[in-house]
Design an enzyme around this catalytic site. Structure first.
Site, PDB file in Angstrom:
ATOM      1  N   THR A  40     -53.826 -21.138 -37.972  1.00 24.01           N
ATOM      2  CA  THR A  40     -53.815 -20.130 -38.981  1.00 24.01           C
ATOM      3  C   THR A  40     -52.652 -19.177 -38.781  1.00 24.01           C
ATOM      4  O   THR A  40     -52.230 -18.953 -37.642  1.00 24.01           O
ATOM      5  CB  THR A  40     -55.167 -19.388 -38.971  1.00 24.01           C
ATOM      6  OG1 THR A  40     -56.203 -20.343 -38.960  1.00 24.01           O
ATOM      7  CG2 THR A  40     -55.322 -18.407 -40.084  1.00 24.01           C
TER       8      THR A  40
ATOM      9  N   ASN B 276     -55.782 -25.157 -39.239  1.00 25.70           N
ATOM     10  CA  ASN B 276     -56.919 -24.960 -38.340  1.00 25.70           C
ATOM     11  C   ASN B 276     -56.410 -24.846 -36.918  1.00 25.70           C
ATOM     12  O   ASN B 276     -55.813 -23.847 -36.571  1.00 25.70           O
ATOM     13  CB  ASN B 276     -57.985 -26.045 -38.503  1.00 25.70           C
ATOM     14  CG  ASN B 276     -59.322 -25.561 -37.956  1.00 25.70           C
ATOM     15  OD1 ASN B 276     -59.523 -24.357 -37.834  1.00 25.70           O
ATOM     16  ND2 ASN B 276     -60.226 -26.458 -37.626  1.00 25.70           N
TER      17      ASN B 276
ATOM     18  N   ASP C 216     -64.032 -27.118 -39.752  1.00 24.08           N
ATOM     19  CA  ASP C 216     -64.606 -25.854 -40.257  1.00 24.08           C
ATOM     20  C   ASP C 216     -65.900 -26.092 -41.041  1.00 24.08           C
ATOM     21  O   ASP C 216     -66.606 -25.146 -41.380  1.00 24.08           O
ATOM     22  CB  ASP C 216     -63.587 -25.094 -41.111  1.00 24.08           C
ATOM     23  CG  ASP C 216     -62.696 -24.208 -40.252  1.00 24.08           C
ATOM     24  OD1 ASP C 216     -63.044 -23.971 -39.087  1.00 24.08           O
ATOM     25  OD2 ASP C 216     -61.652 -23.756 -40.745  1.00 24.08           O
TER      26      ASP C 216
ATOM     27  N   SER D  79     -64.272 -20.901 -44.526  1.00 25.45           N
ATOM     28  CA  SER D  79     -63.169 -20.340 -43.747  1.00 25.45           C
ATOM     29  C   SER D  79     -63.494 -18.918 -43.329  1.00 25.45           C
ATOM     30  O   SER D  79     -64.399 -18.283 -43.884  1.00 25.45           O
ATOM     31  CB  SER D  79     -61.911 -20.340 -44.614  1.00 25.45           C
ATOM     32  OG  SER D  79     -60.883 -19.603 -43.985  1.00 25.45           O
TER      33      SER D  79
ATOM     34  N   GLY E 207     -56.785 -16.863 -36.163  1.00 24.40           N
ATOM     35  CA  GLY E 207     -57.664 -16.824 -34.991  1.00 24.40           C
ATOM     36  C   GLY E 207     -59.111 -17.175 -35.267  1.00 24.40           C
ATOM     37  O   GLY E 207     -60.004 -16.596 -34.644  1.00 24.40           O
ATOM     38  N   GLY E 208     -59.358 -18.092 -36.206  1.00 21.02           N
ATOM     39  CA  GLY E 208     -60.741 -18.523 -36.450  1.00 21.02           C
ATOM     40  C   GLY E 208     -61.620 -17.322 -36.791  1.00 21.02           C
ATOM     41  O   GLY E 208     -61.210 -16.428 -37.533  1.00 21.02           O
TER      42      GLY E 208
END
Ligand code: GLY
Length: 606
Positions: free
Chosen positions: A417, A437, A459, A488, A510-511
């Site tokens: 990301t 991702n 995800d 997301s 960063g997720g």
């Protein structure tokens, strides 16, 4: 069965006694937004109130008091100085913020291949100076041949095929999204805004230490899943810092898109190359998948925080909803405890914990699953959640049950990301977060077309109830279905000041920490009145409900605060650094741009 439900209801009653839910389990008496102050304008404050010097714990490695890049007219901030410069080249040539953001997006595919992408997807939030607002969703979708259990082995165990290799990719959305965005809000032809990206790919650019390090870390993975030499690792060695990275295949791909538009990618020879790559490695994306891909214009998610307006991304990203839900809970406190204090970590961590419980169970692609956005972002619901925060840490498992018991009257109101931010001289602004991702996606590089593919299928809840790569435990709503977008955390957000002008343009990589990082920079600016640089340098915390722990940055909490939080029942988890935010803020006389101080990047303005 009857015994089970009896046990459950006894358990719920016990929980209701233990958690300070008070009278808000049924919310009839709790609606409204008590405690929310009037707008800054109504309080007689200037649009951008004066900044206050920040104080960080003595062990914190980033000093307060520095300044970012300041420019009077326009600014672009991203993880790549060359890509930020591409945006400014387009702005100086007369383009608006949308033209520049699209130029930046394509340039990132060249200069930040770990995450900038045409083989992935993302989201953009647009605020035009004339008042128009838009959000576009170009998240990847599951291929038509995808199935719910495609990542389980014969024994029902989750494999790593949702993360690595050809099967991990969703159908890429970035080219469709960027071209649609340009068509609706840009002023320049695609062929013009793509010139900097084509030049950077064809003639090359000088690799900096950040990219060299990233390539070096990715070498084994990319070699393993791609199986041939790529421009990143010619003759088996990594292109080093100071060397020139030239990508002729990618240049040809970008030239084709510049000339023929998105059709070149989704129907032409680039589509053929992508499908051939899939067939080579056992992937399932077909020409039919590519031909049917379409981005979605979504209704922008709007919320307020203490009178400031926020515009963010609605589902299929959870970002805007979770940012809004957490900030709404915090807004219920007349003021927040001092930055860095035990109580501050407790209330902020508790707000995130509650918002992530909802994220994990209730958020998903709205085209497949009804998502209660209005309920989750209502101030009344936030008030009920605030009432569940007591003096000690709450256990996520107990909270889930208590939160399910909250009933909120329907509101009548209308309803990895990398991130880049761009503003232009007229005050138009774009916040875009885009991802493959994992860094370097699935590790698969498309032969002949020269770009990396995403591993976005991870995800989804590849096995509902089991953690994904980020430790997120998600539910049935986000299970795999053909044609569905995976949930997301991307949170591109624009904050407007009391005059309705752009104040902040930001987002993160960063997720799940995207949500907590983005919202803490917002809190630091709006609540603690920090300068943008201090707001970015300030230590961060993170809570995502499961694992049931409060994460903090090494040196970011004073030892006494750590002790107190542990005594309050928190399981503390230390990380070197949390999340990668890129942001722009309006300051007297122009714009301040700050790339993530924990990583690398470039703020370029004029
Ligand atoms: N791939 C990270 C996210 O979309 O949240």
């Amino acid at each position: 069965m009857r015994r089970l439900s009896h046990r459950l209801s006894r358990r719920s009653r016990a929980l209701a006694r233990r958690l300070p839910l008070v009278s808000c389990i049924a919310l009839a008496a709790c609606s409204g937004n008590a405690g929310s102050p009037a707008t800054p304008a109504a309080r007689g404050e200037p649009a951008i109130p004066a900044r206050v010097a920040a104080q960080f714990p003595s062990g914190w490695r980033l000093a307060a008091g520095a300044q970012g890049t300041v420019a009077p007219q326009a600014m672009a901030v991203s993880n790549s100085p060359d890509a930020s410069a591409a945006a400014v080249e387009i702005l100086r040539a007369g383009g608006n913020a949308v033209d520049a953001a699209v130029a930046l997006g394509f340039a990132l595919t060249v200069t930040w291949p770990e995450a900038g992408n045409i083989g992935g997807g993302g989201y953009s939030v647009v605020q035009m100076a004339d008042g128009r607002t838009a959000t576009i969703d170009y998240r990847e979708i599951a291929p038509l041949a995808a199935t719910r259990d495609m990542y389980l082995d014969a024994n029902g165990k989750l494999t790593d095929k949702s993360i690595y290799g050809h099967l991990a990719s969703g159908v890429p959305g970035a080219v469709a999204g960027l071209t649609a965005l340009l068509e609706r809000y840009g002023t320049m032809p695609l062929s013009r805004v793509m010139q900097p990206a084509i030049r950077l790919a064809r003639d090359g650019f000088v690799v900096d230490t950040a990219l060299a390090g990233s390539m070096s870390r990715a070498q084994n993975m990319v070699n393993r899943y791609t199986g041939i030499a790529t421009p990143y690792f010619p003759r088996g060695r990594v292109v080093g810092a100071g060397d020139r990275l030239v990508q002729p295949d990618l240049a040809r791909t970008l030239e084709a898109i510049a000339k023929e538009g998105a059709a070149a990618f989704y129907r032409g020879w680039i589509a053929d190359s992508l499908v051939a790559e899939m067939q080579r490695g056992g992937g399932i994306i077909t020409k039919a998948d590519l031909a049917r891909y379409a981005p979605a214009w979504r209704t922008p998610l709007r919320t307020t925080y203490r009178g400031y307006a926020l515009v963010s991304m609605p589902p299929s990203s959870s970002g805007g909803v979770v940012v809004a839900e957490a900030l709404n809970v915090l807004e219920q406190y007349p003021t927040l405890p001092a930055f860095g204090s035990t109580q501050y970590a407790h209330v902020v961590g508790s707000a995130y914990q509650r918002a992530f419980i909802d994220r994990n169970a209730k958020l998903a692609d709205p085209d497949f699953v009804p998502v209660p956005v209005d309920r989750l972002t209502s101030k009344a619901y936030a008030q009920a959640l605030r009432a569940t925060i007591g003096p000690r840490a709450s256990r996520t498992a107990e909270l889930e049950t208590a939160m399910n018991a909250i009933s909120v009257p329907r509101e009548r109101e209308p309803e990895h990301t990398t991130h880049y931010s761009v503003v232009d001289a007229k005050g138009n602004a774009v916040a875009t977060t885009t991802t493959l991702n994992n860094s370097w996606g699935s590790g698969v590089w498309v032969r002949g077309a020269g770009f990396m593919l995403n591993d976005e299928m991870d995800d989804f809840a590849a096995q509902p109830g089991k953690p994904n790569m980020f430790g997120l435990v998600q539910g049935e709503a986000n299970a795999i279905q053909p044609g569905k977008r995976m949930l997301s955390a991307m949170s591109p957000t624009i904050v407007l000041d009391s005059k309705g002008q752009v104040l902040l343009v930001l987002g993160a990589a960063g997720g799940p920490t995207i949500i907590t990082g983005t919202s803490q920079v917002i809190l630091n600016v709006l609540e603690h009145r920090m300068s943008l640089m201090d707001a970015m340098r300030a230590p961060r915390i993170h809570h995502q409900a499961l694992p049931d722990s409060l994460t903090y940055e090494d040196g970011g909490l004073a030892p006494a605060v750590l002790d107190s939080l542990t005594q309050m029942g928190y399981r503390m988890r230390r990380l070197r650094a949390l999340v990668n935010v890129n942001a722009i803020m309006r300051v007297p006389g122009g714009w301040e741009g700050v790339p993530e101080p924990r990583r690398s990047g470039g703020a370029v303005g004029y």
